[in-house]
Design a protein around this motif. Sequence first.
Motif, PDB file in Angstrom:
ATOM      1  N   GLU A  67      19.146  27.648 -11.756  1.00 38.84           N
ATOM      2  CA  GLU A  67      19.495  27.088 -12.525  1.00 38.84           C
ATOM      3  C   GLU A  67      20.504  25.923 -11.948  1.00 38.84           C
ATOM      4  OE1 GLU A  67      19.020  29.248 -17.035  1.00 38.84           O
ATOM      5  OE2 GLU A  67      20.185  30.265 -15.199  1.00 38.84           O
ATOM      6  N   ASN A  68      20.054  24.674 -11.500  1.00 37.38           N
ATOM      7  CA  ASN A  68      21.037  24.064 -10.849  1.00 37.38           C
ATOM      8  C   ASN A  68      21.985  24.381  -9.793  1.00 37.38           C
ATOM      9  OD1 ASN A  68      19.591  22.320 -12.878  1.00 37.38           O
ATOM     10  ND2 ASN A  68      21.572  21.990 -14.173  1.00 37.38           N
ATOM     11  N   THR A  69      23.425  24.729 -10.075  1.00 35.34           N
ATOM     12  CA  THR A  69      23.818  25.378  -8.958  1.00 35.34           C
ATOM     13  C   THR A  69      23.847  26.749  -8.959  1.00 35.34           C
ATOM     14  OG1 THR A  69      25.640  26.022 -10.929  1.00 35.34           O
ATOM     15  CG2 THR A  69      25.770  24.079  -9.791  1.00 35.34           C
ATOM     16  N   ARG A  70      22.850  27.490  -8.938  1.00 39.73           N
ATOM     17  CA  ARG A  70      22.195  28.454  -9.226  1.00 39.73           C
ATOM     18  C   ARG A  70      21.270  29.413  -8.617  1.00 39.73           C
ATOM     19  NH1 ARG A  70      25.850  33.592  -9.286  1.00 39.73           N
ATOM     20  NH2 ARG A  70      24.743  35.577  -9.967  1.00 39.73           N
ATOM     21  N   GLY A  71      20.817  30.836  -7.954  1.00 36.17           N
ATOM     22  CA  GLY A  71      19.721  30.635  -7.560  1.00 36.17           C
ATOM     23  C   GLY A  71      19.084  32.239  -7.026  1.00 36.17           C
ATOM     24  N   THR A  72      18.099  32.913  -7.479  1.00 35.36           N
ATOM     25  CA  THR A  72      17.681  33.920  -7.196  1.00 35.36           C
ATOM     26  C   THR A  72      16.031  34.020  -6.396  1.00 35.36           C
ATOM     27  OG1 THR A  72      19.124  34.394  -8.717  1.00 35.36           O
ATOM     28  CG2 THR A  72      17.870  36.469  -7.745  1.00 35.36           C
ATOM     29  N   VAL A  73      16.042  35.097  -5.807  1.00 34.65           N
ATOM     30  CA  VAL A  73      14.534  35.038  -4.881  1.00 34.65           C
ATOM     31  C   VAL A  73      14.627  36.741  -5.619  1.00 34.65           C
ATOM     32  CG1 VAL A  73      15.594  34.907  -2.484  1.00 34.65           C
ATOM     33  CG2 VAL A  73      13.000  35.017  -3.163  1.00 34.65           C
ATOM     34  N   LEU A  74      13.924  37.361  -5.188  1.00 39.21           N
ATOM     35  CA  LEU A  74      13.215  38.906  -5.923  1.00 39.21           C
ATOM     36  C   LEU A  74      11.629  38.821  -4.931  1.00 39.21           C
ATOM     37  CD1 LEU A  74      13.865  40.209  -8.889  1.00 39.21           C
ATOM     38  CD2 LEU A  74      11.184  40.377  -7.882  1.00 39.21           C
ATOM     39  N   GLU A  75      11.731  40.227  -4.594  1.00 40.31           N
ATOM     40  CA  GLU A  75      10.324  40.866  -3.980  1.00 40.31           C
ATOM     41  C   GLU A  75       9.851  41.530  -5.061  1.00 40.31           C
ATOM     42  OE1 GLU A  75       8.166  42.192   0.449  1.00 40.31           O
ATOM     43  OE2 GLU A  75       9.794  41.333  -0.293  1.00 40.31           O
ATOM     44  N   LEU A  76       8.870  41.573  -5.067  1.00 40.89           N
ATOM     45  CA  LEU A  76       7.916  43.085  -6.436  1.00 40.89           C
ATOM     46  C   LEU A  76       6.804  42.482  -5.282  1.00 40.89           C
ATOM     47  CD1 LEU A  76       8.056  44.553  -9.235  1.00 40.89           C
ATOM     48  CD2 LEU A  76       6.940  42.834  -9.532  1.00 40.89           C
ATOM     49  N   ASN A  77       6.827  44.332  -4.662  1.00 39.19           N
ATOM     50  CA  ASN A  77       5.587  44.846  -4.759  1.00 39.19           C
ATOM     51  C   ASN A  77       4.306  45.346  -5.323  1.00 39.19           C
ATOM     52  OD1 ASN A  77       8.486  46.100  -1.739  1.00 39.19           O
ATOM     53  ND2 ASN A  77       6.186  44.101  -1.741  1.00 39.19           N
ATOM     54  N   SER A  78       3.323  44.864  -5.174  1.00 37.55           N
ATOM     55  CA  SER A  78       2.311  46.042  -5.322  1.00 37.55           C
ATOM     56  C   SER A  78       1.372  46.232  -4.607  1.00 37.55           C
ATOM     57  CB  SER A  78       0.849  45.395  -6.523  1.00 37.55           C
ATOM     58  OG  SER A  78       0.703  44.196  -5.531  1.00 37.55           O
ATOM     59  N   GLU A  79       0.270  47.037  -4.231  1.00 39.42           N
ATOM     60  CA  GLU A  79      -0.676  47.767  -3.595  1.00 39.42           C
ATOM     61  C   GLU A  79      -2.155  46.928  -3.072  1.00 39.42           C
ATOM     62  OE1 GLU A  79      -2.057  51.912  -3.399  1.00 39.42           O
ATOM     63  OE2 GLU A  79      -0.768  52.097  -5.789  1.00 39.42           O
ATOM     64  N   THR A  80      -1.904  46.435  -3.941  1.00 39.18           N
ATOM     65  CA  THR A  80      -3.733  45.098  -3.434  1.00 39.18           C
ATOM     66  C   THR A  80      -3.145  43.690  -3.848  1.00 39.18           C
ATOM     67  OG1 THR A  80      -4.638  45.245  -5.540  1.00 39.18           O
ATOM     68  CG2 THR A  80      -5.003  47.194  -4.112  1.00 39.18           C
ATOM     69  N   ASP A  81      -4.043  42.651  -3.076  1.00 38.62           N
ATOM     70  CA  ASP A  81      -3.398  41.571  -3.540  1.00 38.62           C
ATOM     71  C   ASP A  81      -3.892  41.164  -4.868  1.00 38.62           C
ATOM     72  OD1 ASP A  81      -2.750  38.382  -2.694  1.00 38.62           O
ATOM     73  OD2 ASP A  81      -4.663  38.570  -3.067  1.00 38.62           O
ATOM     74  N   PHE A  82      -4.766  41.582  -5.532  1.00 41.34           N
ATOM     75  CA  PHE A  82      -5.498  41.495  -5.921  1.00 41.34           C
ATOM     76  C   PHE A  82      -4.971  41.530  -7.873  1.00 41.34           C
ATOM     77  CE2 PHE A  82      -7.809  43.179 -10.194  1.00 41.34           C
ATOM     78  CZ  PHE A  82      -8.432  42.065 -10.330  1.00 41.34           C
ATOM     79  N   VAL A  83      -3.687  42.511  -7.912  1.00 42.39           N
ATOM     80  CA  VAL A  83      -2.726  42.644  -8.773  1.00 42.39           C
ATOM     81  C   VAL A  83      -1.903  41.795  -8.682  1.00 42.39           C
ATOM     82  CG1 VAL A  83      -0.515  44.646  -9.579  1.00 42.39           C
ATOM     83  CG2 VAL A  83      -2.380  45.545  -8.499  1.00 42.39           C
ATOM     84  N   ALA A  84      -1.184  41.092  -7.792  1.00 42.40           N
ATOM     85  CA  ALA A  84      -0.419  39.806  -7.471  1.00 42.40           C
ATOM     86  C   ALA A  84      -1.049  39.053  -8.166  1.00 42.40           C
ATOM     87  CB  ALA A  84      -0.196  39.411  -5.931  1.00 42.40           C
ATOM     88  N   ARG A  85      -2.312  38.559  -9.049  1.00 41.61           N
ATOM     89  CA  ARG A  85      -2.885  37.692  -9.404  1.00 41.61           C
ATOM     90  C   ARG A  85      -2.946  38.292 -10.647  1.00 41.61           C
ATOM     91  NH1 ARG A  85      -6.339  37.693  -4.475  1.00 41.61           N
ATOM     92  NH2 ARG A  85      -7.403  38.903  -5.615  1.00 41.61           N
ATOM     93  N   ASN A  86      -2.858  39.181 -11.237  1.00 41.81           N
ATOM     94  CA  ASN A  86      -2.983  39.611 -12.185  1.00 41.81           C
ATOM     95  C   ASN A  86      -1.494  39.007 -13.288  1.00 41.81           C
ATOM     96  OD1 ASN A  86      -1.747  41.441 -14.448  1.00 41.81           O
ATOM     97  ND2 ASN A  86      -3.369  42.792 -13.714  1.00 41.81           N
TER      98      ASN A  86
END
Length: 296
Positions: A67-86
């Motif tokens: 949001e303009n002057t602020r930003g956040t990055v986050l990592e959320l893990n799953s067991e398989t790459d298939f779930v990342a497309r869910n």
Amino acid sequence: MTNINASSVKDLREKTGAGMMDCKKALTECSGDFEAAVDWLRKKGLSAAGKKADRVAAEGLIAIYTENTRGTVLELNSETDFVARNEKFQSLAKNLVRNASNFNGSVEELKSSKLKDGKTVNEEVIEHVAVIGENLSLRRFETLSVNSGAVVSYTHNAVAEGLGKIGVLVALESEAKYEDLLPVGKQIAMHIAAAKPEALNIEQLDPAKVEKEKSILSEQALASGKPKEVVEKMLEGRIRKYYEEVVLLEQVFIMDNKMKISQVIEDAGRQIGKPIKLTAFVRYALGEGIEKTAEN
């Protein structure tokens, strides 16, 4: 005598690119200490990939919200790459990074914090575990902000807006308009994704790591057998080269292979008509540093 097994030799060869016999000798000389053997090979000039890091894969997504002057990055893990497309998993990642953008604290404190519906972040993740059918883990997050200027993001290998395998945030402090800072911010973020800098400037480098590097480079230079004054010049040049490899402001801009990043920022400031200062950056690569069980 230390018993050196074939598996250790193989692992050392894969990490350093050195020959099998050299790897065996390194492990023998270092009494089986793997990291010491890596350094031993580098000092002898036998390592073909001394800086190669172990990138153990873990699945999921890197999520970014700005949001303009602020930003956040986050990592959320799953067991398989298939779930990342869910879609449910992607929606969860987006909601979590938006929630994290207004939070100041550790990742454990974030997990215990309440969402608008009264549930904790951790309870929300556990509910998705039941729905999606895989173990999910909120691993880490980081927020950057500036008083004026822009926090610009870049997502590599994007599967959706703000979701991908690599996420980068760049904080630019300036009196220039946000939209004027976006192009240079995006270019620097793309450079960071590819170049993997370890620190913003030389002062931010880990002193112990710098000393270790100097020790290795010094032994390499001395092994050349050249006069002391020549060795000192060689060491000076090699340390400078090391800084150019790992320090963002010292790195040569990937997109033109001519200017340093510090010059790119200075140039952009002149063109916009307002000085720009790069104050911080974050680079998250999915799964970096996570150990997974080896499978045959």
